[in-house]
Design a protein around this motif. Sequence first.
Motif, PDB file in Angstrom:
ATOM      1  N   PRO A 133       0.866  -1.387  -0.008  1.00 27.02           N
ATOM      2  CA  PRO A 133       0.049   0.031  -0.162  1.00 27.02           C
ATOM      3  C   PRO A 133       0.612   1.375  -0.120  1.00 27.02           C
ATOM      4  O   PRO A 133       0.479   2.111  -0.699  1.00 27.02           O
ATOM      5  N   GLU A 134       2.084   1.425   0.915  1.00 25.78           N
ATOM      6  CA  GLU A 134       2.606   2.778   0.925  1.00 25.78           C
ATOM      7  C   GLU A 134       3.522   2.790  -0.262  1.00 25.78           C
ATOM      8  O   GLU A 134       3.944   4.013  -0.393  1.00 25.78           O
ATOM      9  N   SER A 135       3.546   1.981  -1.184  1.00 24.52           N
ATOM     10  CA  SER A 135       4.320   2.336  -2.548  1.00 24.52           C
ATOM     11  C   SER A 135       3.192   2.580  -3.446  1.00 24.52           C
ATOM     12  O   SER A 135       3.873   2.551  -4.610  1.00 24.52           O
ATOM     13  N   ASP A 136       2.017   2.247  -3.108  1.00 27.11           N
ATOM     14  CA  ASP A 136       1.050   2.359  -4.238  1.00 27.11           C
ATOM     15  C   ASP A 136       1.313   1.287  -5.262  1.00 27.11           C
ATOM     16  O   ASP A 136       1.162   1.821  -6.688  1.00 27.11           O
ATOM     17  N   LEU A 137       1.870   0.149  -5.095  1.00 25.94           N
ATOM     18  CA  LEU A 137       2.089  -0.733  -6.047  1.00 25.94           C
ATOM     19  C   LEU A 137       1.382  -2.165  -5.530  1.00 25.94           C
ATOM     20  O   LEU A 137       1.502  -2.424  -4.565  1.00 25.94           O
ATOM     21  N   LEU A 138       1.273  -2.924  -6.792  1.00 29.40           N
ATOM     22  CA  LEU A 138       0.625  -4.225  -6.499  1.00 29.40           C
ATOM     23  C   LEU A 138       1.593  -5.317  -7.586  1.00 29.40           C
ATOM     24  O   LEU A 138       1.646  -4.840  -8.654  1.00 29.40           O
ATOM     25  N   TYR A 139       1.826  -6.500  -6.932  1.00 30.29           N
ATOM     26  CA  TYR A 139       2.343  -7.620  -7.844  1.00 30.29           C
ATOM     27  C   TYR A 139       1.352  -8.471  -8.027  1.00 30.29           C
ATOM     28  O   TYR A 139       0.866  -9.187  -7.095  1.00 30.29           O
ATOM     29  N   ALA A 140       1.417  -8.924  -9.378  1.00 27.52           N
ATOM     30  CA  ALA A 140       0.404 -10.119  -9.497  1.00 27.52           C
ATOM     31  C   ALA A 140       1.043 -11.070 -10.662  1.00 27.52           C
ATOM     32  O   ALA A 140       1.680 -10.743 -11.534  1.00 27.52           O
ATOM     33  N   ALA A 141       0.738 -12.559 -10.149  1.00 23.79           N
ATOM     34  CA  ALA A 141       1.241 -13.373 -11.139  1.00 23.79           C
ATOM     35  C   ALA A 141       0.090 -14.679 -11.128  1.00 23.79           C
ATOM     36  O   ALA A 141      -0.709 -15.047 -10.434  1.00 23.79           O
ATOM     37  N   GLY A 146       4.248 -15.036 -15.908  1.00 20.01           N
ATOM     38  CA  GLY A 146       5.076 -13.862 -15.500  1.00 20.01           C
ATOM     39  C   GLY A 146       4.492 -13.275 -14.513  1.00 20.01           C
ATOM     40  O   GLY A 146       3.279 -13.383 -13.897  1.00 20.01           O
ATOM     41  N   THR A 147       5.237 -12.205 -14.129  1.00 22.30           N
ATOM     42  CA  THR A 147       4.712 -11.299 -12.996  1.00 22.30           C
ATOM     43  C   THR A 147       4.595  -9.979 -13.539  1.00 22.30           C
ATOM     44  O   THR A 147       5.567  -9.364 -14.098  1.00 22.30           O
ATOM     45  N   TRP A 148       3.632  -9.205 -13.114  1.00 24.82           N
ATOM     46  CA  TRP A 148       3.316  -7.967 -13.384  1.00 24.82           C
ATOM     47  C   TRP A 148       3.330  -6.812 -12.314  1.00 24.82           C
ATOM     48  O   TRP A 148       2.752  -7.287 -11.146  1.00 24.82           O
ATOM     49  N   GLN A 149       3.857  -5.476 -12.196  1.00 24.24           N
ATOM     50  CA  GLN A 149       3.696  -4.789 -11.405  1.00 24.24           C
ATOM     51  C   GLN A 149       2.422  -3.786 -11.890  1.00 24.24           C
ATOM     52  O   GLN A 149       2.383  -3.473 -12.950  1.00 24.24           O
ATOM     53  N   ILE A 150       1.833  -3.426 -11.040  1.00 24.83           N
ATOM     54  CA  ILE A 150       0.584  -2.702 -11.442  1.00 24.83           C
ATOM     55  C   ILE A 150       0.483  -1.482 -10.508  1.00 24.83           C
ATOM     56  O   ILE A 150       0.489  -1.627  -9.187  1.00 24.83           O
ATOM     57  N   THR A 151       0.565  -0.026 -11.014  1.00 27.91           N
ATOM     58  CA  THR A 151       0.299   0.813 -10.128  1.00 27.91           C
ATOM     59  C   THR A 151      -1.496   1.113  -9.711  1.00 27.91           C
ATOM     60  O   THR A 151      -2.134   0.541 -10.455  1.00 27.91           O
ATOM     61  N   THR A 152      -1.464   2.127  -8.848  1.00 27.93           N
ATOM     62  CA  THR A 152      -2.853   2.580  -8.332  1.00 27.93           C
ATOM     63  C   THR A 152      -3.410   2.935  -9.412  1.00 27.93           C
ATOM     64  O   THR A 152      -4.957   3.048  -9.370  1.00 27.93           O
ATOM     65  N   ASP A 153      -2.871   3.786 -10.408  1.00 26.66           N
ATOM     66  CA  ASP A 153      -3.469   4.268 -11.737  1.00 26.66           C
ATOM     67  C   ASP A 153      -3.706   3.366 -12.833  1.00 26.66           C
ATOM     68  O   ASP A 153      -4.092   3.888 -13.911  1.00 26.66           O
ATOM     69  N   GLY A 154      -3.304   1.987 -12.636  1.00 26.71           N
ATOM     70  CA  GLY A 154      -3.760   1.054 -13.506  1.00 26.71           C
ATOM     71  C   GLY A 154      -2.563   0.739 -14.595  1.00 26.71           C
ATOM     72  O   GLY A 154      -2.713   0.145 -15.473  1.00 26.71           O
ATOM     73  N   VAL A 155      -1.310   1.378 -14.384  1.00 29.03           N
ATOM     74  CA  VAL A 155      -0.380   1.030 -15.452  1.00 29.03           C
ATOM     75  C   VAL A 155       0.499  -0.229 -14.833  1.00 29.03           C
ATOM     76  O   VAL A 155       0.643  -0.500 -13.795  1.00 29.03           O
ATOM     77  N   VAL A 209      12.463  -8.273  -6.859  1.00 28.47           N
ATOM     78  CA  VAL A 209      11.865  -8.301  -8.311  1.00 28.47           C
ATOM     79  C   VAL A 209      12.257  -6.801  -8.573  1.00 28.47           C
ATOM     80  O   VAL A 209      12.349  -6.575 -10.066  1.00 28.47           O
ATOM     81  N   GLU A 210      12.494  -5.769  -7.902  1.00 31.26           N
ATOM     82  CA  GLU A 210      12.769  -4.522  -8.123  1.00 31.26           C
ATOM     83  C   GLU A 210      14.005  -3.911  -8.135  1.00 31.26           C
ATOM     84  O   GLU A 210      14.697  -2.879  -8.492  1.00 31.26           O
ATOM     85  N   HIS A 211      14.902  -5.237  -7.946  1.00 30.38           N
ATOM     86  CA  HIS A 211      16.531  -5.122  -8.214  1.00 30.38           C
ATOM     87  C   HIS A 211      17.049  -4.234  -7.248  1.00 30.38           C
ATOM     88  O   HIS A 211      18.403  -3.736  -7.348  1.00 30.38           O
ATOM     89  N   HIS A 212      16.597  -4.276  -5.944  1.00 28.74           N
ATOM     90  CA  HIS A 212      17.092  -3.627  -4.827  1.00 28.74           C
ATOM     91  C   HIS A 212      17.862  -4.267  -3.969  1.00 28.74           C
ATOM     92  O   HIS A 212      18.602  -4.067  -3.042  1.00 28.74           O
ATOM     93  N   ALA A 213      17.697  -5.866  -4.096  1.00 31.51           N
ATOM     94  CA  ALA A 213      18.288  -6.908  -3.392  1.00 31.51           C
ATOM     95  C   ALA A 213      18.396  -7.855  -4.223  1.00 31.51           C
ATOM     96  O   ALA A 213      17.712  -8.158  -5.453  1.00 31.51           O
ATOM     97  N   ASP A 214      18.894  -9.085  -3.690  1.00 33.42           N
ATOM     98  CA  ASP A 214      19.132 -10.416  -4.920  1.00 33.42           C
ATOM     99  C   ASP A 214      18.774 -11.587  -4.030  1.00 33.42           C
ATOM    100  O   ASP A 214      18.622 -12.831  -4.666  1.00 33.42           O
ATOM    101  N   LEU A 215      18.769 -11.457  -2.611  1.00 35.91           N
ATOM    102  CA  LEU A 215      18.566 -12.978  -1.800  1.00 35.91           C
ATOM    103  C   LEU A 215      17.883 -12.454  -0.675  1.00 35.91           C
ATOM    104  O   LEU A 215      18.242 -11.601   0.106  1.00 35.91           O
ATOM    105  N   TYR A 216      17.071 -13.511  -0.114  1.00 34.50           N
ATOM    106  CA  TYR A 216      16.417 -13.524   1.045  1.00 34.50           C
ATOM    107  C   TYR A 216      16.604 -15.013   1.884  1.00 34.50           C
ATOM    108  O   TYR A 216      16.324 -16.005   1.065  1.00 34.50           O
ATOM    109  N   VAL A 217      16.904 -15.076   3.134  1.00 36.71           N
ATOM    110  CA  VAL A 217      16.975 -16.336   3.695  1.00 36.71           C
ATOM    111  C   VAL A 217      16.287 -16.305   4.896  1.00 36.71           C
ATOM    112  O   VAL A 217      16.224 -15.354   5.927  1.00 36.71           O
TER     113      VAL A 217
END
Length: 281
Positions: A133-141, A146-155, A209-217
């Motif tokens: 919510p605080e990024s105004d982003l949604l990810y759907a798959a 594939g995976t899609w990023q969707i903004t609150t205004d539908g992009v 997914v947004e290329h800010h990190a590469d790994l989670y454990v």
Amino acid sequence: MLVNSPLPHLTLADILERTIELSQAAAVILKSYYRGSSEDLQVLDKAEGPVTVADKAVDRHILAGIQAMCGDSCGYLTEETYQTGDLELSQEWVWIIDPLDGTRDFIDKTGEYAIHIALTYQHRPVLAVVAIPESDLLYAAIEGGGTWQITTDGVRKAVRVKQGKQITDLVVVASRNHRSEQLVQLLAKLPCQQQRKVGSIGCKIASIVEHHADLYVSLSGKSAPKDWDLAAPELILTEAGGKFTHQDGSLPKYNQGDVSQWGCLIASTGEWHQQILDACE
């Protein structure tokens, strides 16, 4: 492998669109609570972590919407309705929902909280939405789509993990609040030592997914991540080209009675996944 829909009159793509709409409305509800006073949240500390009226309100909203769509054709497993000792749901199709992943971050106002909704078929996710919510982003798959990023205004735009780094340059996304001594020791064994602290697991996977990190454990201790923590983020990552497995390389399975995902799980861009698994032995 693509699978059919649990509903004869709707495709998985149709169901995903309705789930996206539900998630967007749920994000609006959470943002309204987030901007309210701490007293309004009515925080209740439970053994597995805090719960608020926001968790419950969004759980009711999502569950009502999905049940209106799917009825008895699916099972429903949510963080707010699960009772310890519940048995495996008998349906092949099961919705797994976390109305507010990262409740502590929600309370502490870090902004790093998320909504997780996954539809599983025979214990594996085939449809997923992770809303931040605080990024105004949604990810759907959808599996195979594939995976899609969707903004609150539908992009909408397709997103893929980024590869091409040396293993020593990988950035590990780590928890703010769940950092046991065992996990600290495990992370110290990795060939990559750059870390970025992020709250919700959904936000962690989004950062990959947004290329800010590469790994989670993830490493369980007295407790472990639950099905609703992982099912939706897993599909978002893997459909974006990443990998998400147990340390032995096996895939997580959901709705097996015990909702805790014990042991060590690794999510990555996939490029050095086996080497990371080996380092975590």
